[in-house]
Design a protein around this motif. Structure first.
Motif, PDB file in Angstrom:
ATOM      1  N   VAL A   1      55.470 -17.045   3.386  1.00  0.00           N
ATOM      2  CA  VAL A   1      55.212 -15.738   3.997  1.00  0.00           C
ATOM      3  C   VAL A   1      55.289 -14.643   2.933  1.00  0.00           C
ATOM      4  O   VAL A   1      56.273 -14.559   2.186  1.00  0.00           O
ATOM      5  CB  VAL A   1      56.213 -15.475   5.143  1.00  0.00           C
ATOM      6  CG1 VAL A   1      55.999 -14.085   5.731  1.00  0.00           C
ATOM      7  CG2 VAL A   1      56.048 -16.532   6.238  1.00  0.00           C
TER       8      VAL A   1
ATOM      9  N   LYS B   1      54.415 -11.271   3.712  1.00  0.00           N
ATOM     10  CA  LYS B   1      54.182  -9.982   4.386  1.00  0.00           C
ATOM     11  C   LYS B   1      54.894  -8.842   3.649  1.00  0.00           C
ATOM     12  O   LYS B   1      55.832  -9.086   2.872  1.00  0.00           O
ATOM     13  CB  LYS B   1      54.660 -10.062   5.829  1.00  0.00           C
ATOM     14  CG  LYS B   1      56.137 -10.312   6.024  1.00  0.00           C
ATOM     15  CD  LYS B   1      56.388 -10.705   7.477  1.00  0.00           C
ATOM     16  CE  LYS B   1      57.838 -10.923   7.774  1.00  0.00           C
ATOM     17  NZ  LYS B   1      58.002 -11.681   9.041  1.00  0.00           N
TER      18      LYS B   1
ATOM     19  N   TYR C   1      57.812  -9.092   0.798  1.00  0.00           N
ATOM     20  CA  TYR C   1      59.136  -8.492   1.022  1.00  0.00           C
ATOM     21  C   TYR C   1      59.498  -7.542  -0.122  1.00  0.00           C
ATOM     22  O   TYR C   1      60.628  -7.534  -0.622  1.00  0.00           O
ATOM     23  CB  TYR C   1      60.219  -9.567   1.189  1.00  0.00           C
ATOM     24  CG  TYR C   1      60.003 -10.499   2.371  1.00  0.00           C
ATOM     25  CD1 TYR C   1      59.058 -11.530   2.313  1.00  0.00           C
ATOM     26  CD2 TYR C   1      60.733 -10.360   3.548  1.00  0.00           C
ATOM     27  CE1 TYR C   1      58.840 -12.377   3.391  1.00  0.00           C
ATOM     28  CE2 TYR C   1      60.520 -11.219   4.637  1.00  0.00           C
ATOM     29  CZ  TYR C   1      59.579 -12.219   4.544  1.00  0.00           C
ATOM     30  OH  TYR C   1      59.365 -13.060   5.611  1.00  0.00           O
TER      31      TYR C   1
ATOM     32  N   ILE D   1      51.700 -10.546   7.854  1.00  0.00           N
ATOM     33  CA  ILE D   1      51.327  -9.782   9.033  1.00  0.00           C
ATOM     34  C   ILE D   1      50.162  -8.863   8.678  1.00  0.00           C
ATOM     35  O   ILE D   1      49.144  -8.822   9.358  1.00  0.00           O
ATOM     36  CB  ILE D   1      52.528  -8.929   9.515  1.00  0.00           C
ATOM     37  CG1 ILE D   1      53.697  -9.841   9.885  1.00  0.00           C
ATOM     38  CG2 ILE D   1      52.123  -8.071  10.706  1.00  0.00           C
ATOM     39  CD1 ILE D   1      54.921  -9.093  10.359  1.00  0.00           C
TER      40      ILE D   1
ATOM     41  N   TRP E   1      48.321 -12.409  10.657  1.00  0.00           N
ATOM     42  CA  TRP E   1      48.510 -12.511  12.102  1.00  0.00           C
ATOM     43  C   TRP E   1      48.640 -11.198  12.861  1.00  0.00           C
ATOM     44  O   TRP E   1      48.924 -11.197  14.051  1.00  0.00           O
ATOM     45  CB  TRP E   1      49.653 -13.449  12.448  1.00  0.00           C
ATOM     46  CG  TRP E   1      50.987 -13.128  11.851  1.00  0.00           C
ATOM     47  CD1 TRP E   1      51.868 -12.201  12.320  1.00  0.00           C
ATOM     48  CD2 TRP E   1      51.604 -13.758  10.735  1.00  0.00           C
ATOM     49  NE1 TRP E   1      53.005 -12.218  11.552  1.00  0.00           N
ATOM     50  CE2 TRP E   1      52.872 -13.170  10.569  1.00  0.00           C
ATOM     51  CE3 TRP E   1      51.215 -14.777   9.856  1.00  0.00           C
ATOM     52  CZ2 TRP E   1      53.753 -13.554   9.556  1.00  0.00           C
ATOM     53  CZ3 TRP E   1      52.090 -15.147   8.854  1.00  0.00           C
ATOM     54  CH2 TRP E   1      53.338 -14.541   8.709  1.00  0.00           C
TER      55      TRP E   1
ATOM     56  N   TRP F   1      49.661 -21.605  17.430  1.00  0.00           N
ATOM     57  CA  TRP F   1      50.944 -21.217  16.854  1.00  0.00           C
ATOM     58  C   TRP F   1      51.731 -20.324  17.791  1.00  0.00           C
ATOM     59  O   TRP F   1      51.224 -19.814  18.796  1.00  0.00           O
ATOM     60  CB  TRP F   1      50.733 -20.532  15.509  1.00  0.00           C
ATOM     61  CG  TRP F   1      50.168 -19.141  15.583  1.00  0.00           C
ATOM     62  CD1 TRP F   1      48.940 -18.778  16.021  1.00  0.00           C
ATOM     63  CD2 TRP F   1      50.842 -17.936  15.201  1.00  0.00           C
ATOM     64  NE1 TRP F   1      48.786 -17.420  15.926  1.00  0.00           N
ATOM     65  CE2 TRP F   1      49.938 -16.878  15.426  1.00  0.00           C
ATOM     66  CE3 TRP F   1      52.113 -17.646  14.688  1.00  0.00           C
ATOM     67  CZ2 TRP F   1      50.275 -15.543  15.165  1.00  0.00           C
ATOM     68  CZ3 TRP F   1      52.441 -16.330  14.417  1.00  0.00           C
ATOM     69  CH2 TRP F   1      51.527 -15.296  14.666  1.00  0.00           C
TER      70      TRP F   1
ATOM     71  N   HIS G   1      55.802 -17.900  17.686  1.00  0.00           N
ATOM     72  CA  HIS G   1      56.980 -17.487  16.908  1.00  0.00           C
ATOM     73  C   HIS G   1      58.179 -17.553  17.858  1.00  0.00           C
ATOM     74  O   HIS G   1      58.054 -17.214  19.026  1.00  0.00           O
ATOM     75  CB  HIS G   1      56.767 -16.057  16.396  1.00  0.00           C
ATOM     76  CG  HIS G   1      57.740 -15.630  15.326  1.00  0.00           C
ATOM     77  ND1 HIS G   1      58.090 -16.439  14.267  1.00  0.00           N
ATOM     78  CD2 HIS G   1      58.407 -14.469  15.139  1.00  0.00           C
ATOM     79  CE1 HIS G   1      58.945 -15.786  13.477  1.00  0.00           C
ATOM     80  NE2 HIS G   1      59.157 -14.588  13.989  1.00  0.00           N
TER      81      HIS G   1
ATOM     82  N   ILE H   1      57.525 -19.997   6.150  1.00  0.00           N
ATOM     83  CA  ILE H   1      58.826 -19.717   5.554  1.00  0.00           C
ATOM     84  C   ILE H   1      58.770 -18.461   4.682  1.00  0.00           C
ATOM     85  O   ILE H   1      58.034 -18.399   3.704  1.00  0.00           O
ATOM     86  CB  ILE H   1      59.301 -20.898   4.674  1.00  0.00           C
ATOM     87  CG1 ILE H   1      59.200 -22.220   5.429  1.00  0.00           C
ATOM     88  CG2 ILE H   1      60.723 -20.658   4.175  1.00  0.00           C
ATOM     89  CD1 ILE H   1      60.130 -22.376   6.599  1.00  0.00           C
ATOM     90  N   GLY H   2      59.550 -17.478   5.076  1.00  0.00           N
ATOM     91  CA  GLY H   2      59.723 -16.292   4.256  1.00  0.00           C
ATOM     92  C   GLY H   2      61.073 -16.360   3.572  1.00  0.00           C
ATOM     93  O   GLY H   2      61.209 -16.724   2.393  1.00  0.00           O
ATOM     94  N   ALA H   3      62.112 -16.044   4.332  1.00  0.00           N
ATOM     95  CA  ALA H   3      63.462 -15.865   3.801  1.00  0.00           C
ATOM     96  C   ALA H   3      63.876 -16.936   2.790  1.00  0.00           C
ATOM     97  O   ALA H   3      64.274 -16.615   1.663  1.00  0.00           O
ATOM     98  CB  ALA H   3      64.452 -15.813   4.959  1.00  0.00           C
TER      99      ALA H   3
HETATM  100  C1  LIG Z   1      58.371 -12.986   9.017  1.00  0.00           C
HETATM  101  C2  LIG Z   1      57.809 -14.107   9.766  1.00  0.00           C
HETATM  102  C3  LIG Z   1      58.094 -15.437   9.421  1.00  0.00           C
HETATM  103  C4  LIG Z   1      59.078 -15.795   8.327  1.00  0.00           C
HETATM  104  O1  LIG Z   1      60.375 -15.715   8.853  1.00  0.00           O
HETATM  105  P1  LIG Z   1      61.631 -16.157   7.949  1.00  0.00           P
HETATM  106  O2  LIG Z   1      62.745 -16.252   8.904  1.00  0.00           O
HETATM  107  O3  LIG Z   1      61.770 -15.076   6.940  1.00  0.00           O
HETATM  108  O4  LIG Z   1      61.282 -17.455   7.333  1.00  0.00           O
HETATM  109  C5  LIG Z   1      57.471 -16.462  10.114  1.00  0.00           C
HETATM  110  N1  LIG Z   1      56.621 -16.183  11.122  1.00  0.00           N
HETATM  111  C6  LIG Z   1      56.327 -14.932  11.503  1.00  0.00           C
HETATM  112  C7  LIG Z   1      55.388 -14.716  12.629  1.00  0.00           C
HETATM  113  C8  LIG Z   1      56.908 -13.849  10.845  1.00  0.00           C
HETATM  114  O5  LIG Z   1      56.603 -12.605  11.203  1.00  0.00           O
END
Ligand SMILES: *Cc1c(COP(=O)(O)O)cnc(C)c1O
Length: 341
Positions: A31, A33, A37, A59, A80, A158, A160, A214-216
Motif C-alpha cells: 500500500v 497511499k 505514508y 486510495i 480504490w 475485495w 476491507h 499491506i501498508g503498516a
Molecule cells: C490503508 C489500507 C490498507 C493497509 O492497511 P495496513 O493496516 O496499514 O496494512 C489496506 N486496505 C485498505 C483499503 C486501506 O485503506
C-alpha cells in the motif's frame, strides 16, 4: 538547519521480503497511499520492486499513477477511491485497476471503457464504501453485462475489514465468501480475492486468499497495542537538530510541524546524551530536556527504529491513542526526505 525524515530503503526491502515470505503463496499488494505514508512513492516503489513486490495500491489516484510510472509492466497498481470522471479516465489511461464499490461508479467506469480493469467491493460491515449485501447480486449482474460487452474486466472481488476483533472479522469473512459465490453465480470469474490488511493477513492465514493489502507492516509500523512483527522494523526516522541551548534544548522547526503536540510531556526522544523527555511542542518553539554537553547541531531522534533508544512511530501513537501510521502521515512536507539506499 532543518529536520529530516530519513528513510532506509534497505530496511524497506527487508520488510517487504519478510512480509512476502509470510504471506506466500498469497500475493502482497504494497500500500502506497498518501505518498507512501509521507515517505515518497517513487523511492518506495523502486525499493519494493527490488524486494519482489508485484502489486501496489493506494486510495488516491495521484500516488497510484506515480507508482505505475515507476513500476511500468513490472507491477499491477490498484486504486480504490471513487473519483471524478476525469480522474477515473486518467487512471484507466495510466493502466491502473480501479476499485468499484458503488453502482453509479460502475456505470461511470463502464462508460469510459477501455476495457477498464476493476475490482468490485462488497461492504462486509465497515460501511465506509462498498456495495451492501442486499444490493450485491444486482450489482454483479450489471457488472457481468458490462464485462460481456467489453467495457470492463472484473479482475477482483475485495473488501476491507475492521481488524478490531476476530469475531467481527469472521462475520465479515463469511459475508465476503458469500459475495464471491454470488458473483460467480452471476457469471463473473474474478481471479483475485483480497480482504485483509496487515494485522489480519499476518496473524490469520484464512484471510489471505489470493492477495493481501499491506501498508503498516511493510513500513515497519506494528499495530497499536500489538506485538512486534518478526523480520520487520520501522524504515523511517524523524531527526531534528538542536538550534539553541538554554534550560532546555530548542530543536529545529519543521520536524515538529506535524509532530502531535499532545506528545509534549509524554514522549521522549533520543539525544546524544540518551533519552530525554519532549518538554514542549509548538509550531515555533519545541523543546527537549537538556543533556550534558548539549551543543547546537546535535541530532535529536523523535522517532525511528529504536536503535538509539528513540520511540517507534507506534510507541508514540500508543501514548495518544492513535495508530502508528499517524506520526508518519503528519510529518510536514517541509521536512526533507533523505534516502539511504
Ligand atoms: C490503508 C489500507 C490498507 C493497509 O492497511 P495496513 O493496516 O496499514 O496494512 C489496506 N486496505 C485498505 C483499503 C486501506 O485503506
Amino acid at each position: 538547519m532543518s529536520a529530516e525524515l530519513r528513510v532506509n530503503l534497505d530496511r524497506l526491502r527487508a520488510n517487504v521480503r519478510a512480509v512476502r515470505e509470510r504471506m506466500a503463496p498469497a500475493e502482497v499488494l504494497v500500500v502506497i497511499k498518501d505518498d507512501a505514508y509521507g515517505q515518497g512513492v517513487e523511492p518506495i516503489v523502486g525499493a519494493a520492486l527490488d524486494a519482489g513486490a508485484r502489486w501496489f495500491g493506494g486510495i488516491d489516484v495521484d500516488s497510484a499513477v506515480r507508482a505505475k510510472s515507476v513500476a511500468g509492466d513490472r507491477a499491477r497498481v490498484f486504486c480504490w477511491m471513487t473519483v471524478s470522471d476525469d480522474e477515473a479516465r486518467a487512471a484507466i489511461a495510466a493502466g491502473l485497476e480501479l476499485g468499484v464499490g458503488d453502482a453509479a461508479y460502475l456505470e461511470q467506469v463502464a462508460a469510459i471503457g477501455g476495457p477498464a480493469t476493476v475490482h468490485l467491493k462488497i461492504d462486509t460491515g465497515l460501511r465506509r464504501n462498498g456495495v451492501r449485501p442486499e444490493r450485491w447480486r444486482a450489482f454483479c449482474a450489471r457488472a457481468a453485462e458490462h464485462e460481456r460487452a467489453g467495457r470492463i474486466r472484473v479482475a477482483g472481488i475485495w473488501s476491507h475489514i475492521a481488524e478490531a476483533s476476530d469475531a467481527d472479522d469472521d462475520v465479515s469473512r463469511a459475508l465476503f465468501d458469500a459475495a464471491v459465490t454470488v458473483a460467480r453465480g452471476e457469471g463473473l470469474s474474478p481471479e483475485i480475492r483480497h480482504l485483509a490488511a496487515s494485522a489480519a493477513a499476518w496473524h490469520r492465514p484464512e484471510f489471505r486468499y489470493e492477495m493481501v493489502r499491506i501498508g503498516a507492516f511493510c513500513y515497519g509500523v506494528r499495530s497499536a497495542d500489538g506485538p512486534d512483527i518478526p523480520g520487520t522494523a520501522p524504515i523511517s526516522s524523524l531527526v531534528a537538530k538542536a538550534i539553541s541551548i538554554g534550560e532546555d534544548v530548542e530543536i529545529s522547526l519543521g520536524a515538529v510541524d506535524g509532530y502531535p503536540s499532545a506528545l509534549a510531556g509524554r514522549a521522549h526522544a533520543a539525544t546524544p546524551g540518551g533519552a530525554r523527555p519532549v518538554v514542549r511542542v509548538d509550531p515555533f518553539s519545541s523543546r527537549i530536556e537538556a543533556w550534558p554537553g548539549a551543543a547546537v547541531g546535535d541530532e535529536v531522534i523523535l522517532f525511528g527504529d529504536g536503535g538509539h533508544g528513540e520511540p517507534t512511530p507506534t510507541d508514540l501513537a500508543e501514548l495518544i491513542d492513535t495508530v502508528g501510521e499517524e506520526p508518519l502521515l503528519r510529518v510536514s512536507p517541509l521536512v526533507s526526505r533523505v534516502y539511504t539506499p
